[in-house]
Design a protein around this motif. Structure first.
Motif, short mmCIF file in Angstrom:
data_model
loop_
_atom_site.label_atom_id
_atom_site.label_comp_id
_atom_site.label_asym_id
_atom_site.label_seq_id
_atom_site.Cartn_x
_atom_site.Cartn_y
_atom_site.Cartn_z
N GLU A 6 0.81 -1.22 0.00
CA GLU A 6 0.00 0.00 0.00
C GLU A 6 0.85 1.27 0.00
O GLU A 6 0.38 2.31 -0.44
N TYR A 49 1.29 7.50 5.85
CA TYR A 49 1.16 7.90 4.45
C TYR A 49 1.44 9.38 4.22
O TYR A 49 1.55 9.81 3.07
N SER A 102 0.31 7.99 -3.75
CA SER A 102 0.28 6.53 -3.82
C SER A 102 1.18 6.02 -4.94
O SER A 102 0.86 6.15 -6.12
#
Length: 407
Positions: free
Chosen positions: A160, A343, A207
Motif C-alpha cells: 500500500e 502515508y 500513492s
C-alpha cells in the motif's frame, strides 16, 4: 473452423500430457547456494522438469477465508482464490538462462507478467539481466511467494505504500562474491518508471502503487527518463543479511514536443531490510523499513503527502518439528507480524498539528507446514487506522485462514 482447430489443439495437448510417464517428471535442483541472498529469491523455487525437454515449470497457489469487522461492522464470511502463479524457466545454453513468472489474481480478473528476464552470466561479479525485472527495493518485492510466509496477507507497507509487486521492463547488472562466512551481492537496473498517477488518482493521497494501473508502463516511460534501482546486500552466516536499496527517478511528464509543461518532479525511495535465523532456538526474523519522498506540486492539497514511511517485522518460532502423519519433516510455528505506515509525514501548515493518515497493525499467527513448500496458516489481525485530520481511529479485527503451496 477456428474454434474447431482450437478444440483439437487442446485435446491433442491433453492427450500428450496424459501419456507422460511419471518417471520422466523430475524436480530441478534450485539454482542457489546455502544461505543465498534475498535477491536470489526468483531462482529459489521448486521446478519440475519433463524428460529431456529444455523447459522446466512450477508455480504456487493461495486460497483464503477471512471474517473481518471495522468498528463492529462486518461483511461476513469471505472466500478468495487470491492468486495462482506459474513459473517457466529454461537454460538456453551455457551461461544463458530464461525465467518467467505469470500471475493470475482474484480468480483470473487480473493477469500480469511479473517477471520475464534473460540472464547472461559473465563472471560472478558482473552478469547481465534484461526483460521484465523485479525492482530490488526492500526485501519483499523480490521474495513475495505466498508459501514462504506465515501470513495470508502481504505486508501493508510493501503493497500500500511501496508498489509490491513492482516490476518493469529494463536492463541491468548483478553479481555476488563469497569470502568464508561472508557473502556480498548487488543489483543495478535502469527500467520503466512511475507516472503522474502517484498524485493524480482517486485515492486522495500520494500513492506509488497507483502507477501499477498504467496499461502502457511496460512499453513507455511517462517522463522519458528511466527509473534507477540499486541494492547492496551483505550476509554473514552468524549475523544474518542486511540489505540497503534505493529507487528513484522523474515521474511526471514535464515536456511535450519540446514544450515545457512543468519542472521535473522526482520520486525517491530508500529502504533497509534484515533477516536472520537465531541459532539454537531457530527463531526467524525478517524486517523491512522504507522512506518515500515525492515532489508534490504546491497546487495539490495537503492530503497528498510529500513524505511517507513504514515497514514491518515478522518473528517466526518453530515449536514442533517431527514426523506428523506421513509428513517426515512437518513443523508447527508460532508467528507475529508488526506493521506501521505513515502515508503523510508532516504537520498542517495552518495549525502545526501532525497530519494523520497512518495505520498500525499486529497479526499473531499459527501455521502448520507438512513440508517447506506448503503452509496452512491461521491469523488474527488487529489494525488501527487514523484519518487525515486525526479523528478517533477506526479499529479492524478478525480472523483469516489460508492454504498456500508450491506445485
Amino acid at each position: 473452423m477456428k474454434k474447431i482447430t482450437t478444440i483439437l489443439s487442446l485435446l491433442f495437448t491433453t492427450t500428450l500430457l496424459a501419456q507422460i510417464d511419471p518417471v520422466l517428471l523430475r524436480r530441478i535442483p534450485k539454482d542457489t547456494v546455502k544461505n543465498a541472498l534475498n535477491m536470489d529469491a526468483v531462482y529459489d523455487r521448486p521446478f519440475l522438469g519433463i524428460g529431456k525437454l529444455p523447459v522446466s515449470v512450477g508455480g504456487y497457489a493461495e486460497v483464503n477465508w477471512q471474517r473481518l469487522s471495522t468498528d463492529g461492522v462486518s461483511e461476513g464470511h469471505q472466500f478468495e482464490f487470491r492468486r495462482m502463479t506459474l513459473f517457466v524457466s529454461s537454460t538456453i545454453s551455457t551461461r544463458i538462462k530464461f525465467l518467467s513468472e505469470l500471475e493470475f489474481e482474484e480468480g483470473g480478473k487480473e493477469i500480469a507478467i511479473e517477471f520475464a528476464a534473460i540472464d547472461m552470466e559473465l563472471i560472478p561479479l558482473a552478469n547481465l539481466r534484461a526483460g521484465i525485472i523485479l525492482n530490488p527495493i526492500g526485501s519483499f518485492n523480490q521474495n513475495h511467494d505466498g508459501p514462504k510466509w506465515e501470513f495470508t496477507d502481504r505486508p501493508i507497507s510493501s503493497t500500500e505504500m511501496l508498489p509490491s509487486t513492482w516490476s518493469n521492463a529494463g536492463f541491468g547488472i548483478y553479481g555476488k562474491e563469497y569470502s568464508k562466512d561472508w557473502m556480498y551481492g548487488y543489483e543495478l537496473y535502469l527500467s520503466g518508471s512511475f507516472d503522474d498517477r502517484i498524485i493524480d488518482n482517486n485515492l486522495g493521497r500520494t500513492s506509488l502503487p497507483a502507477s501499477k494501473l498504467n496499461p502502457e508502463r511496460f512499453e513507455a516511460i511517462n517522463s522519458g527518463i528511466p527509473l534507477f534501482t540499486g541494492k547492496v546486500s551483505v550476509r554473514n552466516s552468524k549475523y544474518g543479511e542486511l540489505g540497503v536499496s534505493y529507487m528513484g527517478g522523474v515521474f511526471n511528464k514535464f515536456e511535450e514536443d519540446g514544450l515545457a509543461l512543468d519542472k521535473k518532479r522526482r520520486v525517491d525511495v530508500y529502504a533497509l531490510d534484515y533477516n536472520n535465523t537465531l541459532p539454537w532456538i531457530d527463531t526467524f526474523i525478517t524486517a523491512e523499513w522504507a522512506w518515500v519522498w515525492v515532489d508534490v506540486p504546491e497546487t495539490f492539497g495537503q492530503q497528498y503527502g510529500s513524505r511517507q514511511m513504514g515497514g514491518f517485522a515478522d518473528i517466526v518460532q518453530p515449536i514442533i518439528r517431527r514426523k506428523i502423519l506421513d509428513w517426515e519433516n512437518a513443523s508447527v510455528n508460532l508467528a507475529c507480524r508488526f506493521e506501521y505506515v505513515d502515508y503523510n509525514v508532516g504537520k498542517f501548515n495552518e495549525t502545526g498539528h501532525n497530519i494523520g493518515d497512518q495505520i498500525w497493525s499486529i497479526m499473531p499467527a499459527i501455521s502448520f507446514r507438512p513440508s517447506a513448500r506448503t503452509v496452512l496458516r491461521l491469523n488474527y489481525r488487529i489494525l488501527e487506522a487514523t484519518d487525515l485530520i486525526g479523528n478517533p481511529p477506526s479499529l479492524t479485527k478478525g480472523f483469516s485462514f489460508g492454504l498456500s503451496t508450491y506445485f
